[in-house]
Write a protein that holds these residues in place. Structure first.
Motif, PDB file in Angstrom:
ATOM      1  N   GLU A 147     -19.565   3.090  -3.218  1.00  0.00           N
ATOM      2  CA  GLU A 147     -18.460   4.054  -3.103  1.00  0.00           C
ATOM      3  C   GLU A 147     -17.855   4.720  -4.182  1.00  0.00           C
ATOM      4  O   GLU A 147     -18.010   6.098  -4.246  1.00  0.00           O
ATOM      5  N   SER A 260      -9.707   7.852  -7.563  1.00  0.00           N
ATOM      6  CA  SER A 260     -10.689   6.321  -6.567  1.00  0.00           C
ATOM      7  C   SER A 260     -10.260   5.245  -7.678  1.00  0.00           C
ATOM      8  O   SER A 260     -10.368   4.841  -8.815  1.00  0.00           O
ATOM      9  N   ASN A 262      -8.989   1.187  -6.520  1.00  0.00           N
ATOM     10  CA  ASN A 262      -9.835   0.593  -6.441  1.00  0.00           C
ATOM     11  C   ASN A 262      -8.749  -1.374  -5.667  1.00  0.00           C
ATOM     12  O   ASN A 262      -7.620  -1.138  -7.356  1.00  0.00           O
ATOM     13  N   ASN A 287     -12.641  -2.957   3.033  1.00  0.00           N
ATOM     14  CA  ASN A 287     -13.624  -2.236   3.619  1.00  0.00           C
ATOM     15  C   ASN A 287     -14.383  -3.561   4.872  1.00  0.00           C
ATOM     16  O   ASN A 287     -13.919  -4.788   4.069  1.00  0.00           O
TER      17      ASN A 287
END
Length: 451
Positions: A147, A260, A262, A287
């Protein structure tokens, strides 16, 4: 002391240590799959089916809980073209079930082998204990490496700023220091007293990336709002707690780089990333190679349920996360609900993330639920619901002593045994409950209490 020295030595020598020495071979296999999956959908589907068949077979063969509960053979699993259909034969799995029967979820293959045990209270104040292995930890790292390499990040080469629980320091210690390629900043110290030192060290080190709790980075952004930064990171990585829209906007306005975000769990059943850039936010994308994600409907809400495709040490199949969000056909979720940003205000007026609370592993042997409450700055109460009977004086002292070692300079702490911790209106228990609602309270406390 010894573990701290070993950790420092590891990070110092890591840039010169070949990756093949550091990581299990599975790390490189997973990273290769991830790098190819977007361009080869057939490869991805085959890999997912193979992993799911493996996990289901391991569970019914070597894990006592599933071996006794599921009437399914390995031959039936191997002959099934779409193994995801077999998940309907497995019950939904609650955290409490895992905690009540922990030993029955450990695979017979790993009993007596080199594995380690970790616990987490998460945001619910209800602990969960999990067994892990080195190869599973390295597989986890592969997903994050993939990632983050999209933004040019390299664990071995990139300079980064880290703000999280592993960077915490005592009240009188310098809040910022080097650990290998990371510049560590204690989330307890992001306040006016340390502003100049933090600013100087940041401008001196010039981190290329920032890895932080959203709430801590937001506080840092406010602290340095009028200051000139002599660097611009290439990207920001936010994890461990939800980030609010106004925080994203302020962080982006300060740094002007992609962010980003998470979503993951200690239970390692689901992993997703969202992205914010130039005022636009892309929703969370689960994912599919990490775990199989599905929804179950609970009181009109869509709960996120996950099955790890890699954890053969302690397989959790159809694990109910107590987080909510409607999955699209593409495995995307616009927003994830069920987690909250939680803060404690210390003696000095600083807002400290609730995620900084660390609950010692043995605590869950005698405690069912755990909650930290606060009604005034600098004072916290720890509420404990015993697993059975009443707590002994030794157990109370154990909890209080360990928390005073971590927090004693920041808070006055007391421990209280209670019969139950009530659910919130959303039907959840919270790890942190505070009556201090606004940022103005913290600012006011900062004016009244000095070091």
């Amino acid at each position: 002391m010894l573990m701290g020295l070993l950790e420092r030595a590891y990070y110092i020598f890591r840039p010169w240590t070949p990756a093949r020495v550091l990581y299990h071979p599975a790390y490189f296999d997973v990273l290769s799959l991830l790098r190819n999956w977007d361009s080869d959908n057939d490869l991805l589907e085959k890999a997912i089916n193979a992993r799911l068949r493996f996990i289901l077979s391991e569970a019914i063969t070597h894990v006592p809980f599933y071996r006794d509960a599921i009437k399914l053979s390995v031959d039936e699993i191997n002959k099934c073209d779409t193994p995801v259909e077999l998940l309907n034969l497995f019950p939904f799995l609650e955290k409490e079930t895992v905690m009540d029967q922990q030993d029955r979820f450990l695979s017979d293959r790993y009993r007596g082998k080199r594995i380690y045990y970790v616990t987490s209270g998460g945001s619910s104040g209800q602990g969960i204990g999990l067994w892990r292995s080195k190869h599973l930890a390295d597989i986890e790292k592969a997903f994050f490496a993939w990632e983050r390499e999209r933004f040019g990040f390299s664990v071995e080469r990139s300079r980064s700023l880290r703000i999280g629980a592993n960077a915490r320091r005592k009240a009188n210690e310098s809040p910022i220091w080097r650990l290998g390629k990371q510049l560590m900043l204690s989330p307890y110290h992001v306040n006016e007293q340390w502003r100049e030192e933090i600013l100087n060290r940041l401008n001196e080190y010039k981190p290329e990336f920032i890895d932080a709790y959203p709430s801590s980075l937001y506080e840092l952004t406010k602290l340095l709002e009028s200051d000139q930064l002599d660097f611009q990171p290439r990207a920001i990585f936010l994890a461990s707690e939800p980030v609010l829209d106004y925080q994203l906007e302020k962080i982006y306005d300060k740094f002007r780089v992609p962010i980003s975000i998470n979503y993951g769990l200690t239970e390692r059943t689901n992993l997703a990333f969202a992205e914010y850039d130039k005022g636009l936010k892309r929703g969370y994308r689960m994912n599919p190679l990490y775990g199989y994600a599905e929804n179950r409907r609970v009181h009109g809400q869509f709960e996120i349920v996950g099955t790890s495709l890699w954890n053969d040490v302690m397989p959790l199949i159809r694990y109910c996360t107590a987080d909510f969000g409607l999955l699209s056909e593409k495995g995307e979720i616009d927003e994830i609900d069920g987690r909250a940003q939680e803060f404690l205000v210390d003696k000095f007026g600083s807002r400290i993330p609730g995620l900084s609370i660390i609950i010692d592993e043995p605590t869950w042997d005698f405690v069912k639920y755990y909650q930290v409450t606060q009604s005034q700055p600098g004072v916290i109460k720890i509420l404990l619901v015993p697993k059975r009977g009443s707590l002994t004086e030794e157990q109370r002292s154990y909890v209080l002593g360990n928390q005073q070692k971590r927090w004693g300079e920041f808070f006055d702490i007391s421990v209280h045994e209670v019969e139950n911790i009530p659910l919130t209106s959303a039907g959840k228990r919270r790890l942190v409950m505070t009556e201090i609602k606004s940022e103005k309270v913290a600012q006011s406390a900062n004016l009244q209490i000095t070091r």
